[in-house]
Design a protein around this motif. Structure first.
Motif, PDB file in Angstrom:
ATOM      1  N   VAL A   1       0.848  -1.187   0.000  1.00 21.83           N
ATOM      2  CA  VAL A   1       0.000   0.000   0.000  1.00 21.83           C
ATOM      3  C   VAL A   1       0.888   1.243   0.000  1.00 21.83           C
ATOM      4  O   VAL A   1       1.818   1.349   0.812  1.00 21.83           O
ATOM      5  N   THR A   2       0.620   2.163  -0.915  1.00 23.26           N
ATOM      6  CA  THR A   2       1.366   3.427  -0.947  1.00 23.26           C
ATOM      7  C   THR A   2       0.804   4.364   0.114  1.00 23.26           C
ATOM      8  O   THR A   2      -0.383   4.721   0.069  1.00 23.26           O
ATOM      9  N   ILE A   3       1.643   4.744   1.070  1.00 22.54           N
ATOM     10  CA  ILE A   3       1.159   5.591   2.159  1.00 22.54           C
ATOM     11  C   ILE A   3       1.723   7.002   2.114  1.00 22.54           C
ATOM     12  O   ILE A   3       1.196   7.905   2.779  1.00 22.54           O
ATOM     13  N   ALA A   4       2.800   7.211   1.332  1.00 22.53           N
ATOM     14  CA  ALA A   4       3.406   8.543   1.310  1.00 22.53           C
ATOM     15  C   ALA A   4       4.192   8.742   0.022  1.00 22.53           C
ATOM     16  O   ALA A   4       4.482   7.785  -0.709  1.00 22.53           O
ATOM     17  N   LYS A   5       4.533   9.998  -0.226  1.00 31.09           N
ATOM     18  CA  LYS A   5       5.363  10.354  -1.369  1.00 31.09           C
ATOM     19  C   LYS A   5       6.590  11.124  -0.877  1.00 31.09           C
ATOM     20  O   LYS A   5       6.565  11.751   0.185  1.00 31.09           O
ATOM     21  N   ILE A   6       7.638  11.044  -1.670  1.00 29.11           N
ATOM     22  CA  ILE A   6       8.882  11.759  -1.362  1.00 29.11           C
ATOM     23  C   ILE A   6       9.067  12.864  -2.390  1.00 29.11           C
ATOM     24  O   ILE A   6       8.948  12.622  -3.597  1.00 29.11           O
ATOM     25  N   ASP A   7       9.348  14.064  -1.927  1.00 27.98           N
ATOM     26  CA  ASP A   7       9.573  15.189  -2.832  1.00 27.98           C
ATOM     27  C   ASP A   7      10.588  16.135  -2.184  1.00 27.98           C
ATOM     28  O   ASP A   7      10.266  16.880  -1.262  1.00 27.98           O
TER      29      ASP A   7
END
Length: 408
Positions: free
Chosen positions: A296-302
């Protein structure tokens, strides 16, 4: 070769190189004879030699093509190169013979299927790889190039290559940097079959004594997979406090201590100096295992930043990185070679590189022409590094995988 001295004391040395298609490619060098300088009466130009060497490689690339395909230069390091290749039975058999691979899977068809060796993951891109190494982006230094490594990752579950496979390649230049000995170029390409990824390859070359303008230096790391485990709630809080860590609004999953957290990152670095970045751009996704067992994708990195020495995203993750599952024998392993099979662990370098050059599609003149090899200050027409790789892998297939290439 021919050598002439004109009335104006210009010395012209011309080497006539025969391509893989027997097309003659001239390589002419010019020197000035000045007898008044007793110790060094003959003078040349290193800049002019560099230009002539690059042109020789371009002309040979064209002459080695089946249809004299024109050379298309690459001037933008962001160029995406696409090509295709079909494996034929004649070519596969010829290649295996050139590297001494006698596996029956490459010799006899079973149920009408004849397998082909893993080296096709590289052969499929060889022509365009050479084109990039002779491009304006790469610059000069072809005579000083060293093939550093190939890193081949096969997709889980992907079947072996077979005769009649139609392969498609998408390639990018993912690095052009300066090291102490010279400049380094990094190429990455993906091989697909029937629209599905089969292999990912990274290849690097070092060019000794040649450097690039530091303002043009860059490095990309696509699809970096990093798995971490955070041992405490405080460590989870520390991750969440980073501005580059952004939770997805539609997720109900949460981070847990001592549970695997997977990061998939794409990073690009531009250089201000050898050890200082002028810009950093790292993006990606964070996944955990959900209650149903699926990722499950829970966060993004930027993360974007200007002048910096390190990438804080990668630095943070490396503190909690989980080692890959590499299993080793506690006693250091055991020998697979014995006196009885020692002959199977030897590879004999051919007297000529011409046959391998034909089937690998690498007709670099430094491998084939003794005069040009001497100009490059090589001891002779050195054998292709990929011949060593392929012949060695044939031995590993035989001794370590019990003659079953699909196990490699």
């Amino acid at each position: 070769l021919t050598i002439k001295c004109d009335a104006d004391r210009t010395v012209r040395l011309t080497i006539y190189h025969k391509s893989l298609k027997t097309v003659v490619v001239p390589f002419s060098l010019e020197f000035t004879y000045n007898p008044s300088q007793n110790l060094t009466p003959i003078h040349g130009s290193k800049q002019r030699d560099n230009e002539l060497v690059r042109q020789l490689c371009i002309d040979t690339w064209v002459a080695n093509a089946d249809d004299l395909t024109p050379f298309v230069d690459v001037v933008d390091p962001n160029t995406v190169v696409k090509s295709s290749y079909t494996i034929t039975e004649e070519h596969s058999r010829g290649f295996c013979e050139s590297v001494g691979n006698q596996a029956w899977q490459y010799t006899f068809a079973r149920d009408g299927i004849l397998q082909a060796p893993m080296e096709y993951a590289h052969i499929v891109f060889t022509r365009d790889m050479l084109r990039l190494l002779q491009s304006s982006v790469f610059g000069f230094g072809q005579v000083n190039g060293v093939h550093m490594y190939n890193d081949v990752t096969l997709e889980d579950g992907a079947r072996m290559f077979q005769v009649d496979d139609e392969l498609a390649v998408t390639a990018t230049m993912n690095g052009l940097t300066n090291l102490r000995p010279g400049k380094k170029i990094k190429l990455n390409w993906i091989v697909e079959r029937d629209g599905k990824k089969v292999a990912t390859i990274e290849s690097a070359f070092l060019v000794r004594s040649h450097y690039i303008d530091i303002g043009n230096a860059f490095e990309r790391y696509p699809q970096q997979l990093i798995t971490i485990m955070l041992p405490s709630a405080a460590d989870i809080a520390a991750l969440e406090l980073n501005e580059w860590f952004i939770y997805c609004e539609d997720t109900a999953a949460t981070l847990k201590t001592n549970a695997p957290i997977e990061f998939c990152l794409d990073s690009e670095y531009r250089y201000k100096s050898t050890n200082v970045y002028s810009s950093i751009n790292t993006t990606g996704t964070v996944t955990v295992q959900g209650q149903n067992g699926k990722r499950v994708t829970i966060a993004k990195i930027d993360y974007k930043w200007d002048t910096a020495v390190k990438d804080p995203v990668v630095e943070f993750l490396n503190r909690f990185k989980v080692a890959s599952d590499v299993r080793q024998f506690a006693d250091g392993g055991y020998l697979l070679t014995t006196k009885a099979n020692a002959h199977l662990s030897r590879a004999k370098v051919p007297n000529s590189n011409a046959n391998y050059a034909k089937y690998s599609l690498d007709g670099n003149p430094f491998h084939l022409n003794p005069y040009i090899a001497d100009f490059a200050e090589l001891p002779g027409t050195i054998t292709h590094g990929l011949w060593t790789s392929a012949s060695t892998r044939a031995i590993v297939e035989n001794l370590a995988a019990d003659g079953q290439p699909e196990r490699i």
